[in-house]
Design an enzyme around this catalytic site. Structure first.
Site, short mmCIF file in Angstrom:
data_model
loop_
_atom_site.label_atom_id
_atom_site.label_comp_id
_atom_site.label_asym_id
_atom_site.label_seq_id
_atom_site.Cartn_x
_atom_site.Cartn_y
_atom_site.Cartn_z
N GLU A 21 0.82 -1.21 0.00
CA GLU A 21 0.00 0.00 0.00
C GLU A 21 0.85 1.26 0.00
OE1 GLU A 21 -3.70 -0.83 2.54
OE2 GLU A 21 -2.42 0.52 3.68
N CYS A 24 5.20 33.59 9.01
CA CYS A 24 5.50 34.39 10.21
C CYS A 24 6.05 33.57 11.37
CB CYS A 24 4.21 35.07 10.64
SG CYS A 24 2.97 33.83 11.07
N GLU A 25 6.67 32.42 11.09
CA GLU A 25 7.20 31.61 12.20
C GLU A 25 8.66 31.28 11.95
OE1 GLU A 25 4.95 28.29 13.60
OE2 GLU A 25 3.03 29.19 12.99
N1 LLP Z 1 -1.39 2.76 4.43
C1 LLP Z 1 -1.76 3.34 5.59
C2 LLP Z 1 -2.81 2.71 6.40
C3 LLP Z 1 -1.14 4.53 6.00
O1 LLP Z 1 -1.50 5.09 7.14
C4 LLP Z 1 -0.14 5.11 5.18
C5 LLP Z 1 0.51 6.36 5.56
C6 LLP Z 1 0.19 4.48 3.96
C7 LLP Z 1 -0.45 3.30 3.63
C8 LLP Z 1 1.21 5.03 3.03
O2 LLP Z 1 2.45 5.19 3.60
P1 LLP Z 1 3.71 5.55 2.65
O3 LLP Z 1 3.90 4.39 1.71
O4 LLP Z 1 3.41 6.80 1.94
O5 LLP Z 1 4.85 5.71 3.60
N2 LLP Z 1 3.06 12.81 6.16
C9 LLP Z 1 4.12 11.86 6.43
C10 LLP Z 1 3.73 10.46 6.08
C11 LLP Z 1 2.48 10.01 6.79
C12 LLP Z 1 2.03 8.64 6.39
C13 LLP Z 1 0.73 8.26 7.03
N3 LLP Z 1 0.23 7.00 6.63
C14 LLP Z 1 5.39 12.31 5.70
O6 LLP Z 1 5.36 13.33 5.02
O7 LLP Z 1 6.43 11.68 5.83
#
Ligand code: LLP
Length: 408
Positions: free
Chosen positions: A261, A330-331
């Site tokens: 995923e 502004c931070e």
């Molecule tokens: N599946 C589920 C249930 C998830 O919660 C997430 C990510 C993914 C798949 C995908 O994860 P990926 O393959 O993109 O690592 N904003 C953060 C990342 C948060 C991910 C949250 N969940 C960043 O910028 O590093």
């Protein structure tokens, strides 16, 4: 002059303005195919985690490649269906979900990935007899920052993998059918071994559910952001997981599909934030190069101390400079060249006001985490392929800031 495929950065800035998210279509397709090939020996589903980048044009590319999709809110269901994903290729994995939100998924014919016993009890009443998936906390967690580790005792996600008896009891009371099981240990993981450990635990749990169509070991595959980071060896990961899975199938007597995923892996490297240097200011310690964007448009450095490679579009002659690249908010945390502990200046070729900068690897969790903080408008987004570019999100105008505000 830096080029996106065959197009010079300054041509794009002139045509579309800055700040601008630029995505290269071929990079997305290539990432998808690399991942698919790593698991070519078994039937695999790639569920794109829509949260990483939910622009419908990006969704459409991944749909064309054959992806399924992981959606975490009714809004993501709405966008994925709009992009053409059939409902049966979506998996709804929202955290802390209300009955109303579950009804939205059920009405849309999207399978629900249940992630708490209380949710399971409510679903049993709402929709007895339904096919479901269960998200387990298999007590393994990993990730680039504590904010994104989603397994283990500190994690709010998933049903404890030692609670399978309770799961089975509620499932049978509601005549629910467990067709899939799932885990997601965290995000930004570059150590293949963590996935192997996760899959081992998930497969132990899988044995307790005899009618599985799919075993989903979640997302989290990292990409190298820092120059010293190495990409995960997909081939090795594929081989190891395929081995674990094959021996599981022998005992299980059937071959459920294996799902992965990823969000970041598929889109991060395709995207850049193109911005302009709009001020140069010096303190006694640092030279600050201010830009026309900020953490309202790319929050990762401010929020996690994440590293993004930054490159001037034009390499000027002359002595290198040590500078801090900042946003226009502004931070004092509004710094692109920083770690979790604070400012980390970098060496650059000479930079002048009016120069364009490219902030790389911003295709995942860039625009999707952007906000209107300080009432700046969101960036426009474009898709580049060879010598062609296409606007995929228009630049906003100030009336957008009054959207949904009733007249005085
Ligand atoms: N599946 C589920 C249930 C998830 O919660 C997430 C990510 C993914 C798949 C995908 O994860 P990926 O393959 O993109 O690592 N904003 C953060 C990342 C948060 C991910 C949250 N969940 C960043 O910028 O590093």
């Amino acid at each position: 002059m830096f080029k996106f495929d065959e197009i010079e950065a300054d041509k794009l800035a002139f045509r579309y303005g800055t700040p601008l998210y630029v995505y290269r279509e071929n990079v997305i397709r290539e990432s998808y195919r690399n991942l698919k090939n790593a698991f070519s020996d078994i039937k695999t589903r790639i569920h794109y985690a829509v949260k990483a980048n939910s622009n419908p044009w990006i969704l459409r590319i991944l749909k064309e490649e054959g992806a399924w999709a992981d959606v975490v809110s009714p809004g993501e269901i709405y966008l994925a269906l709009h992009a053409g994903f059939p409902a049966e290729k979506l998996l709804f994995t929202q955290n802390s979900v209300s009955d109303e939100q579950m009804k939205y998924a059920l009405d849309s014919r999207v399978r629900i990935n249940v992630e708490s016993l209380s949710q399971l009890k409510r679903l049993k009443v709402l929709a007895p007899g339904t096919d479901i998936s269960i998200r387990f906390n298999i007590y393994i967690g990993a990730g680039h920052h504590s904010h994104v580790i989603t397994g283990g005792p500190l994690s709010k996600f998933g049903i404890d993998w030692e609670s399978t008896d309770q799961v089975k009891k509620i499932v049978s009371e509601g005549n629910l059918k467990v067709k899939g099981i799932h885990c997601h240990i965290g995000s930004g993981i570059l150590d293949a071994e963590m996935f192997v450990r996760a899959v081992k635990n998930l497969l132990i749990t899988a044995k307790k559910f005899p009618d599985l169509e799919v075993i989903d070991f979640g997302g989290g595959i990292g990409i190298p952001y820092r120059p010293d980071e190495k990409p995960i060896t997909l081939k090795e990961l594929g081989q190891k997981l395929t081995g674990e899975y094959m021996s599981f199938c022998k005992d299980y007597g059937k071959k459920p599909e294996l799902a992965v995923e990823p969000g970041r892996y598929l889109v991060a490297e395709s995207g850049s934030l193109l911005c302009m240097v709009t001020s140069i200011n010096k303190s006694r310690k640092y030279t600050f190069m201010g830009t026309d964007t900020g953490f309202n448009h790319l929050i990762r450095p401010a929020f996690y101390g994440s590293y993004h490679r930054i490159e001037p579009a034009v390499i000027r002659e002359g002595e290198e400079t040590t500078a801090v690249i900042t946003g226009n908010l502004c931070e004092s945390g509004d710094i692109f060249t920083r770690t979790e502990d604070g400012i980390e200046p970098r060496r650059f070729t000479p930079i002048e006001e009016g120069d364009l900068l490219i902030i790389h690897n911003a295709g995942a969790y860039g625009f999707s985490m952007a906000s209107h903080y300080n009432s700046f408008l969101l960036p426009a987004e474009i898709l580049v392929k060879g010598s062609e570019s296409r606007l995929i999100r228009k630049r906003e105008t100030y009336n957008r800031l009054l959207d949904n505000i009733p007249d005085f």
